[in-house]
Write an enzyme that holds these catalytic residues in place. Structure first.
Site, PDB file in Angstrom:
ATOM      1  N   LYS A 252     -11.631   0.482  -0.921  1.00 57.48           N
ATOM      2  CA  LYS A 252     -10.209   0.015  -1.584  1.00 57.48           C
ATOM      3  C   LYS A 252      -9.318  -0.850  -0.333  1.00 57.48           C
ATOM      4  CE  LYS A 252      -6.068   2.166  -3.167  1.00 57.48           C
ATOM      5  NZ  LYS A 252      -5.424   3.596  -3.971  1.00 57.48           N
TER       6      LYS A 252
ATOM      7  N   ASP B 231      -5.305   4.710 -16.483  1.00 58.20           N
ATOM      8  CA  ASP B 231      -6.346   4.152 -15.576  1.00 58.20           C
ATOM      9  C   ASP B 231      -6.361   4.823 -14.353  1.00 58.20           C
ATOM     10  OD1 ASP B 231      -3.501   3.160 -15.901  1.00 58.20           O
ATOM     11  OD2 ASP B 231      -3.987   2.219 -14.052  1.00 58.20           O
TER      12      ASP B 231
ATOM     13  N   ARG C 249     -14.386   5.184  -0.454  1.00 55.51           N
ATOM     14  CA  ARG C 249     -14.209   6.394  -1.374  1.00 55.51           C
ATOM     15  C   ARG C 249     -15.543   6.817  -2.191  1.00 55.51           C
ATOM     16  NH1 ARG C 249      -9.185   5.288  -5.342  1.00 55.51           N
ATOM     17  NH2 ARG C 249     -10.262   3.546  -5.684  1.00 55.51           N
TER      18      ARG C 249
ATOM     19  N   ASP D  28      -2.842  -9.083  -3.558  1.00 57.67           N
ATOM     20  CA  ASP D  28      -3.587  -9.756  -2.582  1.00 57.67           C
ATOM     21  C   ASP D  28      -4.846  -8.828  -2.536  1.00 57.67           C
ATOM     22  OD1 ASP D  28      -2.666  -7.478  -1.365  1.00 57.67           O
ATOM     23  OD2 ASP D  28      -1.204  -8.277  -0.265  1.00 57.67           O
ATOM     24  N   GLY D  29      -5.089  -7.790  -3.318  1.00 59.70           N
ATOM     25  CA  GLY D  29      -6.311  -7.084  -2.946  1.00 59.70           C
ATOM     26  C   GLY D  29      -6.464  -6.258  -2.027  1.00 59.70           C
TER      27      GLY D  29
HETATM   28  C1  LIG Z   1      -3.591   3.504 -10.620  1.00 65.03           C
HETATM   29  O1  LIG Z   1      -4.097   2.639 -11.361  1.00 65.03           O
HETATM   30  C2  LIG Z   1      -3.849   1.249 -11.024  1.00 65.03           C
HETATM   31  C3  LIG Z   1      -4.526   0.158 -11.977  1.00 65.03           C
HETATM   32  O2  LIG Z   1      -5.733  -0.022 -11.427  1.00 65.03           O
HETATM   33  C4  LIG Z   1      -3.624   0.794  -9.412  1.00 65.03           C
HETATM   34  O3  LIG Z   1      -3.039  -0.446  -9.372  1.00 65.03           O
HETATM   35  C5  LIG Z   1      -2.913   1.945  -8.771  1.00 65.03           C
HETATM   36  O4  LIG Z   1      -2.951   1.770  -7.455  1.00 65.03           O
HETATM   37  C6  LIG Z   1      -3.389   3.234  -9.119  1.00 65.03           C
HETATM   38  N1  LIG Z   1      -2.586   4.456  -8.802  1.00 65.03           N
HETATM   39  C7  LIG Z   1      -2.850   4.887  -7.662  1.00 65.03           C
HETATM   40  C8  LIG Z   1      -1.668   5.931  -7.209  1.00 65.03           C
HETATM   41  O5  LIG Z   1      -3.777   4.752  -6.904  1.00 65.03           O
END
Ligand SMILES: *[C@@H]1O[C@H](CO)[C@@H](O)[C@H](O)[C@H]1NC(C)=O
Ligand SMILES: *[C@@H]1O[C@H](CO)[C@@H](O)[C@H](O)[C@H]1NC(C)=O
Ligand SMILES: *[C@@H]1O[C@H](CO)[C@@H](O)[C@H](O)[C@H]1NC(C)=O
Ligand SMILES: *[C@@H]1O[C@H](CO)[C@@H](O)[C@H](O)[C@H]1NC(C)=O
Length: 707
Positions: free
Chosen positions: A219, A407, A292, A231-232
């Site tokens: 991530k 999601d 992860r 920006d990923g």
């Molecule tokens: C929940 O999913 C969205 C879409 O993929 C993501 O941008 C976001 O970071 C996620 N939320 C958490 C708290 O990880």
């Protein structure tokens, strides 16, 4: 600069794993092969279900088939090794439809569930900021053999990944805060495929064969086709949140996405601009990459998007894959370390509420041969079961996930996306740890209802029902007639949620009160569920600190099971747990004592400490330090160990009433100097994790903007 990379070994291991199909002679590997084509879940019938009854081992499952030793030269697949001995498989790419386009550009993806991509390395060099030795061992890595520099450079994408690794991003959609957001997908995450490691309940020894596939995801490793305007990247300090929570959840018997490691860059040119509190003011943050591991990263939203864009065939394919993974999970104890602590549980409760090995196989076991309709029904059934058990466990331990969008919920019923979560201090069902959650949609106490709402949205996808609050042009036209799941059957599955949730919640709470598990809800006969209700009502009305009150209750029960504790003891209890009144406590205690609670059983089920938000903030600051002194490293390691072993004995109530040190005084600002990092931080850490936080730190909130 770096050691030459022995990828040959890895390549060999993968090729051999793929090639080896040893037919199992009937009887030789146990009774699975004795009958006509009734192979175990890790075997395949050689010539289909109606064949001769010869079973062969599925790739990657050799250990369970009892195959003695891995092939020569493939030592990478046994015991623990260095990072170059990781064995990768592209199981997801084989199972799900692949996007033919390989460019990184942001786009809508219509006929696929995965898109190939690759990591974008940091400009500066990557360093290893945190490593979880337990997760490392699960994946086949010997933590003491991890060369920090090589590990960080490889997994941040600076060193070339071996050709067997094909990084990809998942496509999924989701209902965010109640409305359908269309395509989302892995915008800042990407998977490296599955690493063959060890099962959750497997004893790891030198000669243990690795066979259990864990999907490994990065991530913050750069843009993917799903990044939209982003920006990923991910902020390093935020990664610490995702690192520590799974350790604590798992020691409490709650399946969770595990974090192998956190990588970071200290280079100026890598800094990220983030508007943390959505005020329009940008601040620069160090970037991090979180590694992860999960059986699979499928989400509710994966099924939703597949339904909308691929129709029944794509949806059934995805569901079949999810059920194959679930069947593998169900044949193991997922919460084994917690289960070992508890008094023996009835099989049915162990399986249903504690993610224990299935005593009677579920429909997931038979899904590979089932019809499309049955596959969709089974997925909904398993999700109702697992999600109800998962949320019951969250509620019992005082965990608020913070962003239960579809999601952000796993299609395997495992906790995932641990960023804006929080653990209760004050027992307040209305507390929402997410800073932007104005309406407290995802408040602690709202979680069961929201889980049910999300399951209904999953059911919409499986039944081909137009989505709620969908503003896409195809909002009502996407579901062409076809073999969707029958609406009535779906409704029947959904109806089980309340009962399943209630039973698992009461069981978890009974154990936390030192009672035997019955799962009887509060009914006309004043069952144990009513005592649970009395307890949480008292906690809520007095503002008591939940983790501390739960554990110190054992001290109140100890004096004598027959006699109610003395007035003064109740008062010092209330003070020690931050409760503003003892009214109602006596009545609760009397009802509880009538059920003969066992204080030792209570101590076995309730940890003596919790993951307090202010301690997490301190840890996050330490992780950002470029040069970590040995004291800082000790602190981070001690935090990890305390969360992993949070049970242990505590002293009496009197010794517990001290209030936490003021962390502000501790840190004197944001940037520590080299000398400050040499302060011994450990002695006070344990206290801060279980003492009462000062009022101002009890209900801290976090913002997604910081990610
Ligand atoms: C929940 O999913 C969205 C879409 O993929 C993501 O941008 C976001 O970071 C996620 N939320 C958490 C708290 O990880
Ligand atoms: C998965 O890996 C195998 C062997 O490593 C390779 O032959 C195959 O093409 C890969 N599949 C996909 C979909 O990339
Ligand atoms: C979508 O993908 C499926 C299987 O991958 C394929 O059979 C079908 O032709 C594709 N449809 C379109 C419109 O590309
Ligand atoms: C006690 O605490 C609860 C919960 O925080 C609060 O609602 C209540 O008003 C408090 N009562 C008193 C007398 O302070």
């Amino acid at each position: 600069m770096f050691h030459p990379w022995p990828w040959r070994l890895l390549w060999l291991a993968v090729v051999v794993t793929h090639a080896q199909f040893t037919a199992c002679v009937p009887g030789r590997y146990g009774r699975q092969c004795e009958h006509l084509c009734t192979c175990a879940d890790y075997e395949e019938c050689e010539d289909g279900p109606t064949g001769s009854g010869e079973c062969s081992c599925m790739a990657g499952e050799e250990a369970r088939c009892g195959l003695p030793s891995p092939p020569e030269g493939a030592t990478a697949g046994v015991g623990l090794g260095t990072v170059d001995a990781l064995v990768f498989q592209n199981l997801t790419l084989q199972a799900l439809p692949l996007d033919p386009e390989t460019a990184r550009r942001s786009r809508q993806v219509f006929n696929a569930s995965v898109s190939l991509t690759r990591p974008q390395p940091f400009r500066g060099s990557a360093r290893l900021a945190l490593l979880n030795p337990e997760v490392a061992r699960r994946l086949g890595l010997a933590p003491e053999l991890v060369d920090e520099a090589i590990f960080a450079e490889l997994l941040s994408g600076k060193l070339p990944l071996p050709s067997t690794v094909q990084p990809f991003a998942h496509a999924y959609g989701g209902h965010q805060f109640g409305s359908w957001s269309g395509q989302l997908g892995d915008g800042r995450a990407m998977s490296l495929g599955h690493v063959l490691g060890f099962a959750p309940d497997q004893h790891i020894a030198e000669d243990s064969v690795r066979w259990w596939p864990w999907e490994l995801s990065l991530k913050g490793a750069g843009k993917t086709p799903y990044s939209r305007g982003g920006d990923g990247r991910a902020a390093l300090a935020n990664a610490a949140r995702e690192f520590f929570a799974p350790i604590f959840l798992e020691s409490n018997g709650i399946p969770s996405c595990g974090t192998l490691a956190v990588l970071g860059s200290d280079a100026e040119e890598d800094r990220l601009a983030r508007d943390e509190w959505y005020t329009g003011e940008m601040s620069l943050k160090k970037p991090g990459i979180t590694l992860r591991a999960m059986p699979s990263f499928l989400r509710f939203g994966s099924a939703q998007l597949a339904a909308k864009r691929q129709g029944v065939p794509g949806l059934v394919r995805l569901a079949r894959y999810a059920l194959a993974v679930l069947a593998r999970m169900e044949s193991h104890d997922e919460a084994s370390s917690y289960l070992e602590r508890l008094r023996p549980l009835p099989d049915a409760l162990r399986q249903q509420c504690f993610f224990g090995r299935a005593v009677s196989p579920s429909c997931a076991e038979r899904a590979s041969e089932a019809t499309g309709q049955e596959v969709l029904r089974c997925l909904l059934e398993r999700m109702v079961h697992r999600t109800s058990a998962l949320v019951a466990a969250w509620m019992a331990v005082g965990f608020a996930h913070g962003v239960m969008n579809t999601d952000n919920l796993s299609l395997l019923g495992v906790t995932v996306d641990l960023n804006v979560y929080g653990f209760l201090s004050k027992y307040d069902p209305g507390w929402a740890p997410n800073h932007i959650d104005d309406t407290a949609r995802y408040a602690f106490g709202a979680q069961p209802e929201i889980a049910k709402w999300n399951l209904e949205r999953l059911s919409d996808a499986l039944t081909g029902t137009p989505f709620l609050v969908d503003r896409e042009p195809d909002a009502t036209s996407w579901a062409e007639p076809g073999e969707w799941l029958d609406l009535k059957r779906a409704q029947r599955e959904l109806q089980h949620f309340d009962e399943l949730f209630e039973r698992c919640y009461v069981v978890r709470m009974e154990l936390r009160l030192g009672l035997l598990a019955s799962g009887r809800p509060c009914g006309t006969d004043r069952g144990p569920g009513c005592v649970v209700k009395k307890w949480t009502t008292w906690l809520e009305q007095t503002g008591a600190d939940y983790p501390r009150a739960s554990r110190l209750l054992a001290e109140l029960l100890a004096p004598s099971a027959a006699r109610p504790p003395a007035e003064s003891l109740r008062e010092s209890f209330a003070e020690a747990v931050g409760a503003n009144s003892t009214a109602g406590l006596e009545e609760f205690l009397q009802e509880l004592q009538a059920l003969r609670p066992d204080p030792d059983a209570l101590r076995a089920a309730v940890p003596r400490l919790s993951l307090r938000s202010h301690v997490l903030m301190e840890a996050a600051k330490l992780v950002e330090l470029k040069k970590q002194g040995s004291k800082v490293r000790d602190f981070l390691r001690a935090l990890q160990q305390l969360l992993q072993h949070p049970f242990g004995e505590i002293e009496g109530i009197a010794a517990m009433s001290s209030v936490v040190d003021d962390p502000k005084a501790f840190w004197k600002g944001t940037d520590l100097t080299a000398e400050e990092t040499e302060v011994d931080l450990r002695p006070s850490l344990q206290g801060r994790l279980h003492a009462l936080p000062p009022e101002s730190l009890k209900q801290l909130r976090t913002s997604c903007g910081a990610q």
